[in-house]
Scaffold this active site. Structure first.
Site, PDB file in Angstrom:
ATOM      1  N   GLY A  53       0.883   2.917  -1.837  1.00 15.00           N
ATOM      2  CA  GLY A  53       0.093   3.106  -0.632  1.00 15.00           C
ATOM      3  C   GLY A  53      -0.228   1.747  -0.081  1.00 15.00           C
ATOM      4  O   GLY A  53       0.644   0.888   0.003  1.00 15.00           O
ATOM      5  N   GLU A  54      -1.485   1.541   0.231  1.00 23.26           N
ATOM      6  CA  GLU A  54      -1.914   0.245   0.760  1.00 23.26           C
ATOM      7  C   GLU A  54      -2.957  -0.306  -0.217  1.00 23.26           C
ATOM      8  O   GLU A  54      -4.060   0.223  -0.310  1.00 23.26           O
ATOM      9  CB  GLU A  54      -2.503   0.485   2.159  1.00 23.26           C
ATOM     10  N   SER A  55      -2.586  -1.362  -0.929  1.00 29.48           N
ATOM     11  CA  SER A  55      -3.466  -1.837  -2.006  1.00 29.48           C
ATOM     12  C   SER A  55      -4.815  -2.319  -1.470  1.00 29.48           C
ATOM     13  O   SER A  55      -5.841  -2.162  -2.148  1.00 29.48           O
ATOM     14  CB  SER A  55      -2.788  -2.939  -2.810  1.00 29.48           C
ATOM     15  N   CYS A  82       3.976   0.342  -7.152  1.00 27.09           N
ATOM     16  CA  CYS A  82       3.878  -0.388  -5.889  1.00 27.09           C
ATOM     17  C   CYS A  82       2.450  -0.897  -5.630  1.00 27.09           C
ATOM     18  O   CYS A  82       2.017  -1.825  -6.311  1.00 27.09           O
ATOM     19  CB  CYS A  82       4.434   0.472  -4.770  1.00 27.09           C
ATOM     20  N   ARG A 109       1.955  -9.544  -3.087  1.00 31.71           N
ATOM     21  CA  ARG A 109       2.181  -8.382  -2.218  1.00 31.71           C
ATOM     22  C   ARG A 109       3.376  -8.686  -1.322  1.00 31.71           C
ATOM     23  O   ARG A 109       3.628  -9.835  -0.992  1.00 31.71           O
ATOM     24  CB  ARG A 109       0.971  -8.134  -1.304  1.00 31.71           C
ATOM     25  N   ILE A 137       9.589  -0.043  -1.240  1.00 33.78           N
ATOM     26  CA  ILE A 137       9.002   0.083   0.104  1.00 33.78           C
ATOM     27  C   ILE A 137       7.918  -0.980   0.252  1.00 33.78           C
ATOM     28  O   ILE A 137       6.882  -0.908  -0.407  1.00 33.78           O
ATOM     29  CB  ILE A 137       8.404   1.493   0.322  1.00 33.78           C
ATOM     30  N   ARG A 138       8.169  -1.969   1.074  1.00 38.63           N
ATOM     31  CA  ARG A 138       7.237  -3.104   1.237  1.00 38.63           C
ATOM     32  C   ARG A 138       6.687  -3.499  -0.140  1.00 38.63           C
ATOM     33  O   ARG A 138       5.484  -3.546  -0.373  1.00 38.63           O
ATOM     34  CB  ARG A 138       6.103  -2.746   2.205  1.00 38.63           C
ATOM     35  N   HIS A 173       9.254   3.022  -6.668  1.00 37.30           N
ATOM     36  CA  HIS A 173       8.593   4.342  -6.649  1.00 37.30           C
ATOM     37  C   HIS A 173       9.326   5.375  -7.496  1.00 37.30           C
ATOM     38  O   HIS A 173      10.054   6.217  -6.950  1.00 37.30           O
ATOM     39  CB  HIS A 173       8.500   4.846  -5.209  1.00 37.30           C
ATOM     40  N   GLU A 175       8.218   7.948  -8.598  1.00 37.35           N
ATOM     41  CA  GLU A 175       7.737   9.293  -8.234  1.00 37.35           C
ATOM     42  C   GLU A 175       8.551   9.889  -7.087  1.00 37.35           C
ATOM     43  O   GLU A 175       8.409  11.058  -6.766  1.00 37.35           O
ATOM     44  CB  GLU A 175       6.244   9.242  -7.877  1.00 37.35           C
TER      45      GLU A 175
END
Ligand code: GLN
Length: 192
Positions: A53-55, A82, A109, A137-138, A173, A175
């Site tokens: 997600g967004e850390s 991630c 990051r 992903i990023r 990821h 998952e």
């Protein structure tokens, strides 16, 4: 015996983690997978997943929900992907993230550069007989790991999979994509 896995459900790809762990646990009767939003949800867990997600956002919500100390002191297994990998570190290159210091490693990051949004790679992971199709992903990467941290996979950008006792962190990821070998490795490793 059944295993109880919690998935930190503050932000990110929570549903995908729940689905993947439910699938990985179908052959373990009495197991359950539950979302974690409050301190009380952590009580009787064997393991906790920290999603992608967004850390920066997840870090802020961890503080807001009073979960920093309880998660930093969590002694079960942790499966982090991630943004989750960023949060587990003891040093992060972004002051907006308060790392949980659960694995001695430094994490950058967006280690792949801002222009690279996502990519896939066939990755050799220690302990797997065949390469793993990893979705980045990023993605972050670890730039340095401390004693006792086992590097499971490394690419030119940095270290992208680590194990530290019952804690595992992935820059990609597992998952997503339906390959549950790393979930199974993690669940086996809970017995260690
Ligand atoms: N770059 C994101 C972060 O640092 C992580 C991206 C992801 O989880 N897919 O928060």
């Amino acid at each position: 015996m059944g295993v109880k896995v919690g998935v930190l459900a503050l932000q990110g790809d929570v549903a995908e983690h729940i689905t993947a762990f439910r699938e990985a646990l179908t052959d373990r009767p009495g197991s359950s997978v539950v979302p974690v939003r409050r301190v009380a949800d952590l009580g009787d867990l064997d393991a906790l997943a920290i999603p992608g997600g967004e850390s920066t956002t997840i870090s802020r919500l961890i503080e807001k929900n009073g979960l920093y100390e309880p998660i930093a002191g969590f002694e079960g297994g942790i499966f982090a992907t991630c943004a989750g990998m960023v949060l587990l570190a003891d040093r992060v290159d972004d002051p907006r993230v308060r790392p949980l210091s659960l694995i001695p490693m430094h994490v950058a990051r967006n280690a792949f550069g801002r222009q690279v949004d996502s990519r896939e790679a066939m990755l050799d992971v220690a302990g797997l007989a065949e390469p793993f199709r990893a979705v980045f992903i990023r993605a972050p990467a670890a730039t340095e790991v401390g004693p006792g941290v086992e590097v499971l996979a490394r690419i030119p950008e940095g270290i992208v999979a680590v194990r530290h006792g019952r804690k595992m962190a992935f820059a990609f990821h597992p998952e997503l994509g339906g390959d549950l070998r790393l979930h199974r490795m993690f669940l086996e490793n809970l017995r260690v």
